[in-house]
Design an enzyme around this catalytic site. Sequence first.
Site, PDB file in Angstrom:
ATOM      1  N   SER A 245       0.664  -1.107   0.279  1.00  0.00           N
ATOM      2  CA  SER A 245      -0.014  -0.217   0.134  1.00  0.00           C
ATOM      3  C   SER A 245       0.919   1.654   0.186  1.00  0.00           C
ATOM      4  O   SER A 245       1.983   1.433  -0.054  1.00  0.00           O
ATOM      5  CB  SER A 245      -1.085   0.678   0.986  1.00  0.00           C
ATOM      6  OG  SER A 245      -1.714  -1.100   1.400  1.00  0.00           O
ATOM      7  N   SER A 283      -2.266  -4.202  -2.838  1.00  0.00           N
ATOM      8  CA  SER A 283      -1.359  -3.019  -2.792  1.00  0.00           C
ATOM      9  C   SER A 283      -2.843  -1.827  -3.004  1.00  0.00           C
ATOM     10  O   SER A 283      -3.450  -1.606  -3.707  1.00  0.00           O
ATOM     11  CB  SER A 283      -0.515  -2.481  -3.277  1.00  0.00           C
ATOM     12  OG  SER A 283      -0.241  -1.290  -3.172  1.00  0.00           O
ATOM     13  N   ASP A 285      -3.550   1.532  -2.530  1.00  0.00           N
ATOM     14  CA  ASP A 285      -3.218   2.958  -3.213  1.00  0.00           C
ATOM     15  C   ASP A 285      -4.407   3.639  -3.291  1.00  0.00           C
ATOM     16  O   ASP A 285      -5.045   4.238  -3.843  1.00  0.00           O
ATOM     17  CB  ASP A 285      -2.879   2.511  -4.164  1.00  0.00           C
ATOM     18  CG  ASP A 285      -1.016   2.228  -4.293  1.00  0.00           C
ATOM     19  OD1 ASP A 285      -1.275   1.058  -3.577  1.00  0.00           O
ATOM     20  OD2 ASP A 285      -1.223   0.362  -5.506  1.00  0.00           O
TER      21      ASP A 285
END
Length: 349
Positions: A245, A283, A285
């Site tokens: 992240s 991840s 984001d």
Amino acid sequence: MHAHGGERVRARSLGVVVGALPTGPLNAITDVPGVLVGHTTVDDGADLHTGVTAIVPESLSGGGLPAAVHTGNGYGKLVGSTQVDELGVLESPVVLTATLSVFRAADAVLTYLMGRRPDGVSFNPLVGETNDGFLSDIRRRPITERHVLDALEGATGGLPAEGCVGAGTGTTALGFKAGIGTSSRRVTVGGSVAAGGSEVTGGSEVTVGALAQANFGGLLTVRGVPVPVEEVVPGARRPEPPGNSCMIVVATDAPLDARRLGRLARRAVFAMGRVGASYAQGSGDYAIAFSTAPPGAPAVPDPALDPLFAAVMDAVEEALLNSLFMATTTTGFAGRTAHAVPYDRRYLG
């Protein structure tokens, strides 16, 4: 414990200059007037490397600010994001911490907001996270209300600390130790432009600032040059599983409504690609963008947004590089080590 290999410096001190736009005086999100940053760092030198970072717009005291959230990949926890999406309004400081501490942090932000509005019966804390479990014993959930309140109440102008501090104390990115990074750009909007891009009639000079909590996978790329950890740190292993992240906060004093701020927020996530992000499936984001412009100012029209887009892309790229270049080699939970980026001129100069 930390292995200190000399003083860590920001990207520009290494000759790594991103783009041609000028920075603000501090080259930080705090160049945007009225934007403050506070950190609380929890580092016991052994199993805990975590903390809290708070981005506090002073003008929130007068009500909400225009804001937008862009979810590049929604594998994460951004408490309060759906109301920002729905109303286009930021009602709280933005607080960043570790994944399993995000809910306690949100409750602490609620305490902070209730103290400022004794008659309030509905609040929307905005609290994001990345997973620092590689270097910190994340299941201990060590973040307390006091840690969060200290970051909020201690937020100041000036150059924020970067690297292994606050919410970046235990993060890793692109194969290396990372952390918190920030940068800013100054641009002119609203003027007429001649062929070739030169300004003809004056517009308004505005600031765009970015702060990033970097904790994502990929191959570090510095101005197009790949910097594989396996090559530049002999014997090193990549410290993080794929993903993990990135949280990016963009602030500006340009007059923008929520829709246009959403367009800026998208560019912030795009900028991760410039430093080599893998955008892995795991991840989370996210980018949060808000404007501190006085209410009632006419919004910058869409055809005039290009300088702001360029400013966001460059500021986020440099903020991410600063998050890496300012971080120090850290050994943490279970004896795992994440190495700082070495200042090797073959790659960075």
